[in-house]
Design an enzyme around this catalytic site. Structure first.
Site, PDB file in Angstrom:
ATOM      1  CB  ILE A   1       1.862   0.655 -64.997  1.00 47.14           C
ATOM      2  CG1 ILE A   1       3.261   0.646 -65.582  1.00 47.14           C
ATOM      3  CG2 ILE A   1       2.003   0.004 -63.413  1.00 47.14           C
ATOM      4  CD1 ILE A   1       4.464   1.300 -65.076  1.00 47.14           C
TER       5      ILE A   1
ATOM      6  CB  ALA B   1      -2.695   7.979 -66.693  1.00 50.69           C
ATOM      7  CG  HIS B   2      -4.231   4.071 -68.756  1.00 55.95           C
ATOM      8  ND1 HIS B   2      -3.897   4.077 -69.836  1.00 55.95           N
ATOM      9  CD2 HIS B   2      -5.124   5.021 -68.170  1.00 55.95           C
ATOM     10  CE1 HIS B   2      -4.452   5.074 -70.508  1.00 55.95           C
ATOM     11  NE2 HIS B   2      -5.293   5.792 -69.575  1.00 55.95           N
ATOM     12  CD  GLN B   3      -2.109   3.693 -62.188  1.00 54.83           C
ATOM     13  OE1 GLN B   3      -3.002   4.078 -61.545  1.00 54.83           O
ATOM     14  NE2 GLN B   3      -1.413   4.529 -62.924  1.00 54.83           N
TER      15      GLN B   3
END
Length: 652
Positions: free
Chosen positions: A412, A581-583
């Protein structure tokens, strides 16, 4: 959102008292909005837990212990209610801490988010003036209407169904359509045209973000932001375009068998993608990003301007609400538009319930489409799942896919936040979203794990959510200087990993744990950002998302002493909050069948034994990443999707 949920009068009264305690004024309206949001955005089990907490708060015995008053929470004086909430925040019982943070984040966000019923006076008081971008004269794409089913499969004449329309789905749809394939794109979210895009923070989170912006790990310790409309994350991201670091490319080849990822074809894909997106260096540098460059120069750190996929825009801070002027080269304005021009069709509000597989081969998808919902079967001999790392594994799990690593190895990019308070106004919500970055800590060995430092262009609701809460007056005092805050974020390459599990037709359970490297990296990054803010001339430095830690320039405590105190920061679940904000990585690709559900070409394996693939089924989104990146992932996700697209075309 759905209609107001049937919460009891007692629950609503207690929730209103909680809202008033966090931020005085308008508690009843905020409680109603919060209950509605929780019912719409969370799984039923999570909502039940939060409602149970309200019942416990009304216990006279519980409040006698926590606030030394044998009264219901709503009947306590304001100071006693604050004491009670702070006791929940520091409780040894994880469920109490989780409930405190869930309500704190939602209710403070609603208090300051433009569009909330009672937010306007607070926004006026802090001097919030958002940009007002012009509206694009036309829409880039139009939706396609599914024909009637007549009681049987709906014949769409599709060769390939692409599930999801974000960074990965857009690239695959475009490449397949340009190759002459008949492509049908199914997107669970709505199609929002530029003229209909939100103008305020509350509406944006409600309509454009997954779970109405309430996505979080199951224990609430990590807040997760993901796009959920046509265009996916590209519709709402901050446009920062960074390729995979060379060391990472080599690692994926060496350790995960992703052949050619460090070679000419993969690098050429990135060059082509940047051209398609119009990637250019930021043309202007707003105050929050100027502080990054100024501080880095003073420290001798490697830094520079960010490259962005918004070549014709330099003055609008509303990208997180969608691009009303239509200049952001999101999937809607680039790859999806090109796919439609080549004959692809896009169906919004189409949730794929499962992939249909017979005799080891894909034959189509079962989906719930439209409003009111209707269940349909859509035939296709190839299906590409690109619903994002938080939804792709759930679709595969509901479809009966048996590889045990589906949903595991979630990354994440945990983000820690530091804000510098400057004498001059910064207005973090205006101008280019991100224009500068520090690359000093990207290389291996620069910190426990690699990370980059960038600015965080938050609007007041998101800022209020991140500000420490140690009482209503203290929180209001921090919010009052919002115009002067320049938040910095460190995007870290994960130390730790998580898991995604389907919990029903609409929801997933996300769990995530930092390991010792991850915690050390977040602490290291907090220290680096503090040094950066101090070198840029910040009068005060605040660590956000955790119990209040502040350093005032010129005071007795030096920056070094402040940084030393970070060793005491507790990153255990719900002692603070990290953001993401990044998965990535939840259906990762690799040569080792045992821990990689997809092979290096993006095909889904039948099992961990490596004895075959499900014919015609592919994954093409951030789920494929074998590891975290430590940099913004959009370009890497697109490059992975282009790689998979070649496989799909070759196996038509």
């Amino acid at each position: 959102m759905t209609a107001a949920p049937a919460w009891s009068a007692s629950e609503m009264a207690t929730l209103a008292a909680v809202a008033e305690t966090f931020v005085p004024g308008g508690g009843d309206a905020r409680a109603a909005r919060a209950a509605e949001a929780l019912e719409a955005g969370l799984a039923a089990a999570q909502v039940r837990q939060l409602r149970l907490v309200l019942g416990v708060m009304d216990s006279r015995l519980a409040n006698l212990v926590l606030a030394a008053r044998a009264a219901r929470f709503r009947d306590l004086a304001a100071a006693d209610r604050e004491r009670c909430l702070l006791a929940w925040a520091g409780s040894a019982i994880p469920q109490r801490r989780a409930a405190f943070h869930a309500y704190r984040k939602l209710l403070t966000f609603l208090a300051y988010a433009r569009g909330s019923e009672d937010a306007a006076p607070r926004l006026e008081a802090i001097g919030y003036r958002p940009d007002q971008p012009p509206v694009a004269p036309d829409s880039a794409i139009t939706p396609w209407q599914l024909p009637a089913d007549n009681g049987g499969p709906v014949d769409t004449d599709a060769d390939v169904i692409v599930v999801g329309s974000g960074a990965g789905g857009g690239v695959v749809a475009r490449d397949l359509a340009m190759a002459g394939r008949s492509v049908l794109v199914l997107e669970a979210g709505p199609l929002v045209t530029e003229a209909a895009m939100p103008v305020d923070e509350l509406d944006a989170f409600d309509r454009l973000y997954l779970d109405h912006g309430l996505t979080a790990t199951w224990d609430g310790s990590a807040t997760l932001l993901a796009g959920a409309a046509v265009g996916g994350g590209t519709l709402v991201n901050w446009m920062t375009c960074v390729g995979s670091p060379a060391e990472l490319r080599a690692e994926w080849v060496r350790d995960h068998g992703i052949g050619g990822w460090d070679g000419g074809e993969a690098i050429a894909d990135v060059v082509a993608l940047e051209s398609e997106l119009g990637v250019r260096e930021a043309a202007s540098v707003p105050p929050k990003d100027a502080a990054i460059l100024r501080g880095a120069a003073a420290l001798g750190w490697k830094a520079g301007r960010i490259r962005r996929n918004g070549p014709d825009c330099a003055d609008c801070g509303s990208c997180g609400f969608g691009c009303r002027r239509g200049t952001k080269r999101s999937a809607v304005r680039s790859h999806l538009a090109e796919a439609v021009a080549c004959g692809a069709r896009i169906v919004p509000d189409a949730r794929v319930d499962r992939i249909i597989v017979r005799a080891g081969r894909v034959v189509g998808v079962a989906a719930s489409v439209g409003d009111p919902l209707r269940q349909v079967m859509l035939p296709a001999r190839q299906v590409v799942v690109a619903a994002g790392a938080l939804r792709t594994p759930a679709i595969l799990q509901r479809s009966g896919a048996e590889h045990p690593a589906i949903g595991r190895h979630l990354r994440i990019h945990p983000v820690s936040v530091v804000a510098g308070r400057f004498d001059e106004p910064v207005d973090m919500w205006r101008g280019v979203m991100q224009a500068a970055r520090v690359d000093e800590f990207v290389a291996a060995g620069a910190g426990p794990r690699p990370y980059v430092i960038e600015s965080a262009p938050g609007h007041p609701g998101l800022l209020a959510l991140a500000l420490p809460w140690e009482g209503a007056a203290a929180h209001a005092a921090l919010a009052s200087v919002a115009r002067h805050l320049a938040p910095f974020i460190a995007i870290t390459r994960d130390g730790g990993e998580g898991r995604v599990r389907a919990t029903g037709a609409r929801h997933t359970r996300v769990d995530y744990r930092l390991d010792s490297d991850g915690i050390a990296t977040l602490r290291h990054a907090l220290g680096s950002m503090a040094r950066l803010a101090g070198a840029a001339g910040a009068r005060e430095i605040l660590a956000l998302g955790m119990p209040l830690r502040r350093y005032e320039a010129g005071g007795r405590e030096s920056v070094d002493r402040w940084i030393e105190s970070l060793a005491e920061v507790d990153f255990r679940p719900n002692r603070g909050t990290v953001f993401s904000a990044h998965q990535l990585g939840s259906v990762r690709m690799g040569a080792r069948a045992g821990d990689a559900p997809c092979d290096p070409a993006g095909r889904l394996r039948t099992s961990a034994a490596g004895d075959g693939v499900i014919r015609g089924l592919y994954v093409a989104d951030g789920s494929l990443a074998p590891t975290g990146l430590g940099v913004n992932p959009m370009i890497t996700i697109m490059a992975l999707a282009r790689r998979v697209g070649r496989t799909v075309i070759a196996e038509a």
